[in-house]
Write a protein that holds these residues in place. Structure first.
Motif, PDB file in Angstrom:
ATOM      1  N   ILE A  77       8.889 -16.820 -11.649  1.00 18.85           N
ATOM      2  CA  ILE A  77       8.491 -15.447 -11.979  1.00 18.85           C
ATOM      3  C   ILE A  77       9.695 -14.517 -11.971  1.00 18.85           C
ATOM      4  CG2 ILE A  77       7.947 -14.485  -9.690  1.00 18.85           C
ATOM      5  CD1 ILE A  77       5.728 -14.256 -12.825  1.00 18.85           C
ATOM      6  N   TYR A  78      10.706 -14.831 -11.137  1.00 18.93           N
ATOM      7  CA  TYR A  78      11.916 -14.003 -11.125  1.00 18.93           C
ATOM      8  C   TYR A  78      12.661 -14.112 -12.447  1.00 18.93           C
ATOM      9  CZ  TYR A  78      11.097 -13.996  -6.073  1.00 18.93           C
ATOM     10  OH  TYR A  78      10.547 -13.858  -4.832  1.00 18.93           O
ATOM     11  N   ILE A  79      12.799 -15.345 -12.963  1.00 21.24           N
ATOM     12  CA  ILE A  79      13.474 -15.530 -14.257  1.00 21.24           C
ATOM     13  C   ILE A  79      12.660 -14.907 -15.383  1.00 21.24           C
ATOM     14  CG2 ILE A  79      14.247 -17.271 -15.920  1.00 21.24           C
ATOM     15  CD1 ILE A  79      14.880 -19.103 -13.562  1.00 21.24           C
ATOM     16  N   LEU A  80      11.330 -15.042 -15.329  1.00 19.43           N
ATOM     17  CA  LEU A  80      10.466 -14.455 -16.360  1.00 19.43           C
ATOM     18  C   LEU A  80      10.607 -12.942 -16.394  1.00 19.43           C
ATOM     19  CD1 LEU A  80       8.161 -14.760 -18.457  1.00 19.43           C
ATOM     20  CD2 LEU A  80       6.550 -14.558 -16.555  1.00 19.43           C
ATOM     21  N   GLU A  81      10.585 -12.311 -15.225  1.00 23.93           N
ATOM     22  CA  GLU A  81      10.616 -10.854 -15.159  1.00 23.93           C
ATOM     23  C   GLU A  81      11.995 -10.271 -15.450  1.00 23.93           C
ATOM     24  OE1 GLU A  81       8.062  -8.683 -14.561  1.00 23.93           O
ATOM     25  OE2 GLU A  81       6.631 -10.334 -14.608  1.00 23.93           O
ATOM     26  N   THR A  82      13.066 -11.051 -15.225  1.00 24.19           N
ATOM     27  CA  THR A  82      14.420 -10.502 -15.384  1.00 24.19           C
ATOM     28  C   THR A  82      15.135 -10.983 -16.644  1.00 24.19           C
ATOM     29  OG1 THR A  82      15.356 -12.294 -14.023  1.00 24.19           O
ATOM     30  CG2 THR A  82      14.706 -10.258 -12.897  1.00 24.19           C
ATOM     31  N   LEU A  83      14.935 -12.250 -17.046  1.00 23.36           N
ATOM     32  CA  LEU A  83      15.670 -12.805 -18.184  1.00 23.36           C
ATOM     33  C   LEU A  83      14.787 -13.111 -19.387  1.00 23.36           C
ATOM     34  CD1 LEU A  83      18.112 -15.259 -16.349  1.00 23.36           C
ATOM     35  CD2 LEU A  83      18.503 -12.880 -17.012  1.00 23.36           C
ATOM     36  N   GLY A  84      13.448 -13.101 -19.202  1.00 23.09           N
ATOM     37  CA  GLY A  84      12.568 -13.278 -20.345  1.00 23.09           C
ATOM     38  C   GLY A  84      11.830 -14.593 -20.349  1.00 23.09           C
ATOM     39  N   PRO A  85      10.930 -14.787 -21.332  1.00 22.03           N
ATOM     40  CA  PRO A  85      10.035 -15.945 -21.350  1.00 22.03           C
ATOM     41  C   PRO A  85      10.703 -17.279 -21.663  1.00 22.03           C
ATOM     42  CG  PRO A  85       9.687 -14.573 -23.289  1.00 22.03           C
ATOM     43  CD  PRO A  85      10.610 -13.816 -22.391  1.00 22.03           C
ATOM     44  N   LEU A  86      11.731 -17.300 -22.535  1.00 21.48           N
ATOM     45  CA  LEU A  86      12.352 -18.582 -22.885  1.00 21.48           C
ATOM     46  C   LEU A  86      13.052 -19.223 -21.691  1.00 21.48           C
ATOM     47  CD1 LEU A  86      13.140 -20.802 -24.836  1.00 21.48           C
ATOM     48  CD2 LEU A  86      15.051 -19.377 -25.633  1.00 21.48           C
ATOM     49  N   PRO A  87      13.953 -18.524 -20.974  1.00 19.91           N
ATOM     50  CA  PRO A  87      14.575 -19.161 -19.798  1.00 19.91           C
ATOM     51  C   PRO A  87      13.553 -19.574 -18.738  1.00 19.91           C
ATOM     52  CG  PRO A  87      15.777 -17.176 -20.425  1.00 19.91           C
ATOM     53  CD  PRO A  87      14.519 -17.191 -21.227  1.00 19.91           C
TER      54      PRO A  87
END
Length: 464
Positions: A77-87
């Protein structure tokens, strides 16, 4: 009654989750890998301390992310919220098909090996028997997590005490011998001739595996089930990581005091060899305590990764069935059960040290991306007041170290690292071909039938 995940994780349970996940198979199998790839006793102790310091940096970054982002799911969820859905999807893809099953297989195999050692000593336990017991242990934990959140959390608290007891039984005799002047195994501790720089990333992988409970940072995975998360997340992580660093350093010093370099490298189960040398009266007790430590690590891993799949499904990046909760047990039953085929396969065909290198590449790549996301999130949202904030040099230095170690590992173990890299890259076509498309009516029909079979429903209210 509304169906949702209850807030049942207190500060003590959060502390137990972290301790229970960090102190597991790692400290009992990683010393051999750290020593082998660092070359000497002295450099291996430096690696252990550096891994502890690096773990503290990473855990502090995750503690801030956990207070900034109020959803469960950990670094997905941290990567989703900060870097976006693809990463975030690439992480989920690698986590499901490589990182988590390989990690669970390593811990399960350590559980089986230590559980059987007292019955076969001084001979090694047969490999088929080890794998059978490993799978039985994993399935037991799987069943418990499907049955009750409360009981799995209580088990984690009890096993955390067992883990600390197992460490104490190793530390105390080693410190007693050291106090009596047995320092011969520390002569020429920093032998530079045995140091091979291109193997150091593998030494760090082995050491960081032992500390990996901070990475799982279990409280961030169950954030929505945590009581007073703004206070309890930073407090639990700081106290638990410091406790583990001190315990691990003393444990390794005890290993070297009693066994020495060659014995550690030759031992298939370091803790068992330690007990055989230090005090034979407990030869059947300590391996069982170590096995229970591994059992607790399996429990914590299943407890938290099921929440990652639960959140990913809720965010639309995983099939909707896995965001459903059992109507009576209030557990994410489909998400808990999903991992067992892959873990079973890796236990049957895998080896501990090859599996460790295989999943470490993907793990540290995405950990570095998650802490990079903290820097990005701070830049994008300067107005956001976080109740816990670390100095900026902490996420910057941690991200650089993670990505540098990942790059160096291609020289250390190109075969396993290339497999891990291929696994991550294979998520690209899946993301573009499937995630953006509507599921077919047949898929909805299958989901509905499984929902009836498992007695699960969508969460009715959101607690974040």
């Amino acid at each position: 009654e509304a169906v949702f995940l209850r807030k049942k994780i207190t500060l003590l349970r959060a502390f137990s989750l972290l301790i229970g996940s960090m102190v597991g198979s790692g400290i009992f199998i990683s010393p051999k890998g750290v020593l082998k790839n660092s070359g000497s006793v002295g450099f291996s102790l430096v690696v252990w301390f550096a891994c502890g310091l690096l773990s503290m940096f990473g855990a502090l970054c995750y503690a801030e992310l956990g207070t900034r982002i109020t959803k469960s799911g950990g670094h997905y969820i941290y990567i989703l919220e900060t870097l976006g859905p693809l990463p975030s999807f690439l992480f989920l893809w690698a986590e499901f098909f490589a990182i988590r099953p390989a990690n669970s297989a390593v811990v399960s195999l350590a559980f089986g090996r230590y559980m059987l050692e007292p019955f076969f000593a001084p001979c090694a336990a047969p490999v088929p028997a080890v794998k059978l017991v490993s799978l039985l242990g994993y399935y037991t934990v799987l069943t418990l997590n499907s049955w009750s959140v409360t009981w799995s959390a209580r088990l984690q608290t009890a096993l955390s005490i067992v883990k600390l007891l197992a460490l104490a039984l190793i530390i105390v005799p080693g410190m007693m011998l050291l106090a009596q002047g047995h320092t011969e195994n520390f002569q020429d501790a920093f032998d530079r001739q045995s140091l091979v720089l291109d193997k150091l990333p593998l030494a760090f992988y082995a050491g960081m595996f032992a500390y990996s409970g901070w990475y799982v940072f279990q409280t961030s995975f169950v954030r929505e089930e945590l009581v007073r998360p703004e206070r309890n997340i930073p407090l639990a992580v700081i106290v638990s990581v410091i406790t583990v660093i001190v315990g691990y350093m003393l444990t390794n010093v005890s290993y070297y005091t009693v066994l020495g370099r060659q014995d550690v490298l030759a031992s298939p189960a370091v803790a068992v060899s330690f007990v055989q040398r230090a005090f034979k009266s407990l030869i059947s007790v300590v391996p069982v305590l170590v096995a229970l430590s591994c059992f607790g690590t399996m429990n914590g891993g299943i407890f938290t990764f099921s929440r990652t799949l639960f959140v990913a499904s809720r965010e639309g990046q995983w099939p909707p069935l896995f965001s459903m909760i059992h109507i009576r047990r209030h557990t994410p039953l489909p998400a808990v059960m999903l991992m067992f085929p892959l873990v079973t396969a890796m236990v049957c065909i895998g080896d501990i040290y090859h599996l460790m290198n295989f999943f470490s590449f993907s793990r540290w790549l995405f950990i570095g991306l998650a802490t990079l996301g903290l820097i990005v999130h701070r830049h994008r949202h300067p107005e956001l007041r976080s109740p816990f904030k670390v100095p900026l040099f902490v996420p910057i230095s941690f991200t650089i170290i993670c990505l540098f170690t990942v790059a160096m590992s291609f020289y250390s173990d190109p075969v396993n690292i290339s497999i891990g890299c291929t696994m991550v890259l294979s998520g690209f076509p899946v993301y573009y071909l499937i995630i953006h498309r509507q599921m077919s009516s047949r898929c909805h029909y299958l989901t509905h039938k499984l929902q009836l079979l498992l007695e699960v429903v969508q969460q009715e209210i959101k607690t974040y």
